[in-house]
Design a protein around this motif. Structure first.
Motif, PDB file in Angstrom:
ATOM      1  N   ASP A  13      17.981  53.061   6.159  1.00 20.79           N
ATOM      2  CA  ASP A  13      19.152  53.510   6.590  1.00 20.79           C
ATOM      3  C   ASP A  13      19.163  54.803   6.779  1.00 20.79           C
ATOM      4  N   ALA A  14      18.538  55.660   6.133  1.00 25.17           N
ATOM      5  CA  ALA A  14      18.372  57.129   6.469  1.00 25.17           C
ATOM      6  C   ALA A  14      17.447  57.273   7.780  1.00 25.17           C
ATOM      7  N   LEU A  15      16.407  56.466   7.613  1.00 30.98           N
ATOM      8  CA  LEU A  15      15.464  56.783   8.793  1.00 30.98           C
ATOM      9  C   LEU A  15      16.234  56.471  10.043  1.00 30.98           C
ATOM     10  N   ALA A  16      17.070  55.245  10.048  1.00 31.12           N
ATOM     11  CA  ALA A  16      17.510  55.001  11.413  1.00 31.12           C
ATOM     12  C   ALA A  16      18.743  55.715  11.671  1.00 31.12           C
ATOM     13  N   SER A  17      19.426  56.536  10.767  1.00 30.58           N
ATOM     14  CA  SER A  17      20.310  57.508  11.051  1.00 30.58           C
ATOM     15  C   SER A  17      19.760  58.722  12.029  1.00 30.58           C
ATOM     16  N   GLU A  18      18.417  58.904  11.635  1.00 35.28           N
ATOM     17  CA  GLU A  18      17.836  59.845  12.547  1.00 35.28           C
ATOM     18  C   GLU A  18      17.200  59.421  13.696  1.00 35.28           C
ATOM     19  N   GLY A  19      16.899  58.250  13.956  1.00 41.12           N
ATOM     20  CA  GLY A  19      15.932  57.629  14.899  1.00 41.12           C
ATOM     21  C   GLY A  19      16.877  56.514  15.916  1.00 41.12           C
ATOM     22  N   ILE A  20      16.102  55.777  15.950  1.00 39.72           N
ATOM     23  CA  ILE A  20      16.530  54.209  16.828  1.00 39.72           C
ATOM     24  C   ILE A  20      16.378  53.229  15.803  1.00 39.72           C
ATOM     25  N   SER A  21      17.201  52.126  15.959  1.00 38.27           N
ATOM     26  CA  SER A  21      17.027  50.972  15.219  1.00 38.27           C
ATOM     27  C   SER A  21      17.573  49.816  16.039  1.00 38.27           C
ATOM     28  N   TYR A  22      16.868  48.628  16.237  1.00 34.94           N
ATOM     29  CA  TYR A  22      16.931  47.746  17.257  1.00 34.94           C
ATOM     30  C   TYR A  22      17.770  46.399  16.661  1.00 34.94           C
ATOM     31  N   ALA A  23      18.961  46.125  17.011  1.00 35.66           N
ATOM     32  CA  ALA A  23      19.301  44.866  16.304  1.00 35.66           C
ATOM     33  C   ALA A  23      18.719  43.517  17.073  1.00 35.66           C
ATOM     34  N   ASN A  24      18.219  43.810  18.031  1.00 30.33           N
ATOM     35  CA  ASN A  24      17.481  42.591  18.680  1.00 30.33           C
ATOM     36  C   ASN A  24      16.062  43.059  19.085  1.00 30.33           C
ATOM     37  N   ALA A  25      15.167  42.526  18.454  1.00 27.79           N
ATOM     38  CA  ALA A  25      13.516  43.096  18.789  1.00 27.79           C
ATOM     39  C   ALA A  25      12.805  41.533  18.657  1.00 27.79           C
ATOM     40  N   TYR A  26      11.939  41.335  19.239  1.00 30.84           N
ATOM     41  CA  TYR A  26      11.153  40.264  19.397  1.00 30.84           C
ATOM     42  C   TYR A  26       9.726  40.271  19.190  1.00 30.84           C
ATOM     43  N   CYS A  27       9.232  39.308  18.424  1.00 34.18           N
ATOM     44  CA  CYS A  27       7.776  39.153  18.195  1.00 34.18           C
ATOM     45  C   CYS A  27       7.123  37.927  18.716  1.00 34.18           C
ATOM     46  N   GLN A  28       5.863  37.973  18.744  1.00 39.74           N
ATOM     47  CA  GLN A  28       4.894  36.697  19.500  1.00 39.74           C
ATOM     48  C   GLN A  28       5.487  35.469  18.830  1.00 39.74           C
ATOM     49  N   ASN A  29       5.424  35.422  17.393  1.00 38.28           N
ATOM     50  CA  ASN A  29       5.458  34.635  16.644  1.00 38.28           C
ATOM     51  C   ASN A  29       6.086  34.911  15.260  1.00 38.28           C
TER      52      ASN A  29
ATOM     53  N   MET B 116      11.503  44.407  10.045  1.00 36.55           N
ATOM     54  CA  MET B 116      12.376  43.796   9.271  1.00 36.55           C
ATOM     55  C   MET B 116      13.550  43.173  10.144  1.00 36.55           C
ATOM     56  N   ARG B 117      13.964  41.878   9.917  1.00 39.66           N
ATOM     57  CA  ARG B 117      14.960  41.344  10.608  1.00 39.66           C
ATOM     58  C   ARG B 117      16.406  42.036  10.558  1.00 39.66           C
ATOM     59  N   ALA B 118      17.325  42.242  11.623  1.00 41.39           N
ATOM     60  CA  ALA B 118      18.376  42.949  11.596  1.00 41.39           C
ATOM     61  C   ALA B 118      19.290  42.467  10.523  1.00 41.39           C
ATOM     62  N   ASP B 119      19.325  41.308  10.193  1.00 40.71           N
ATOM     63  CA  ASP B 119      20.281  40.868   9.273  1.00 40.71           C
ATOM     64  C   ASP B 119      19.990  40.888   7.887  1.00 40.71           C
ATOM     65  N   ALA B 120      19.006  41.746   7.655  1.00 37.94           N
ATOM     66  CA  ALA B 120      18.203  42.051   6.372  1.00 37.94           C
ATOM     67  C   ALA B 120      18.668  43.446   5.900  1.00 37.94           C
ATOM     68  N   LEU B 121      19.345  44.239   7.002  1.00 39.53           N
ATOM     69  CA  LEU B 121      19.414  45.828   6.851  1.00 39.53           C
ATOM     70  C   LEU B 121      21.001  46.343   6.522  1.00 39.53           C
ATOM     71  N   HIS B 122      20.926  46.906   5.431  1.00 41.69           N
ATOM     72  CA  HIS B 122      22.290  47.391   5.458  1.00 41.69           C
ATOM     73  C   HIS B 122      22.990  48.009   6.679  1.00 41.69           C
ATOM     74  N   HIS B 123      22.192  49.166   7.300  1.00 45.73           N
ATOM     75  CA  HIS B 123      23.013  49.917   8.261  1.00 45.73           C
ATOM     76  C   HIS B 123      23.376  48.931   9.508  1.00 45.73           C
ATOM     77  N   LEU B 124      22.727  47.657   9.549  1.00 46.19           N
ATOM     78  CA  LEU B 124      23.179  46.772  10.693  1.00 46.19           C
ATOM     79  C   LEU B 124      24.073  45.622  10.202  1.00 46.19           C
ATOM     80  N   GLY B 125      24.815  46.098   9.015  1.00 45.81           N
ATOM     81  CA  GLY B 125      25.799  45.001   8.693  1.00 45.81           C
ATOM     82  C   GLY B 125      25.797  44.106   7.611  1.00 45.81           C
ATOM     83  N   ASN B 126      24.370  44.349   6.710  1.00 46.32           N
ATOM     84  CA  ASN B 126      24.417  43.255   5.671  1.00 46.32           C
ATOM     85  C   ASN B 126      24.545  44.051   4.434  1.00 46.32           C
ATOM     86  N   GLU B 127      25.937  43.891   3.740  1.00 47.21           N
ATOM     87  CA  GLU B 127      26.484  44.719   2.626  1.00 47.21           C
ATOM     88  C   GLU B 127      25.764  44.331   1.453  1.00 47.21           C
TER      89      GLU B 127
END
Length: 200
Positions: free
Chosen positions: A20-36, A1-12
């Motif tokens: 959010d719970a999964l990210a608190s126990e692991g890694i969440s990337y604010a910048n990730a890229y796909c091929q298209n 999912m896009r970073a701007d669609a996630l609560h833990h990355l700032g979308n209130e």
């Protein structure tokens, strides 16, 4: 999912408690890229290892050609029992799945639909569900659908449900409980969660 669609990355406004719970126990990337940014070209690229523009996969209307390389075909050729679980945004409906997988779960039910390719696959994508208010149960904590709000546990695991990701996972778990073959390769193509692969 896009970073701007996630609560833990700032979308209130976004309600993503499980992510959010999964990210608190692991890694969440604010910048990730796909091929298209479009799903079909991105999946075709992921499965072929080629950039979308090199094979003509520029929109959702250009699915894989049978002669193109495909990770699932390669794994099957190498002796893995290949399970394709979830939506088909890769192979045209009139092409056989036999070269790609041994088992195909479509998320509509728990049956193996690998041989059903003469029939067009049902298109039950949950992007715009038109469900009556009585179907939405917002009183049950713990289950959340991006499209529908909170769901009961029964609704979340129900086949033919607009958000069929649980049905896909249930079919895969059932397969894992009863599988008879090693090694296995499972390719998940879910509606909400992006494609991923699992080697067993």
């Amino acid at each position: 999912m896009r970073a701007d669609a996630l609560h833990h990355l700032g979308n209130e406004a976004s309600q993503t408690p499980n992510l959010d719970a999964l990210a608190s126990e692991g890694i969440s990337y604010a910048n990730a890229y796909c091929q298209n940014p479009v799903c079909v070209p991105s999946r075709c690229s992921f499965l072929t290892g080629l950039y979308p523009h090199t094979t003509g996969h520029r929109t959702i209307h250009y699915l894989q050609n049978e002669e193109e390389p495909n990770l699932m075909k390669t794994m099957k050729e190498q002796g893995y029992e290949v399970v394709w679980a979830g939506r088909n945004d890769v192979v045209a409906a009139n092409h056989s799945f036999e070269a790609y997988c041994d088992v195909y779960f479509n998320g509509i039910d728990r049956e193996n639909h690998r041989a059903d390719r003469s029939k067009k696959q049902p298109a039950k994508h949950p992007s715009t569900p038109n469900l009556s208010p009585s179907i939405k149960d917002t009183s049950v904590p713990g289950y959340y659908s991006h499209y529908l709000g909170k769901l009961s546990e029964t609704q979340a695991h129900q086949a033919n449900w607009a958000g069929n990701d649980w049905a896909i996972l249930d079919a895969v778990f059932d397969y894992l409980d009863h599988r008879q073959s090693d090694p296995s390769f499972i390719s998940l193509h879910q509606s909400v969660i992006s494609a991923s692969a699992l080697w067993l």
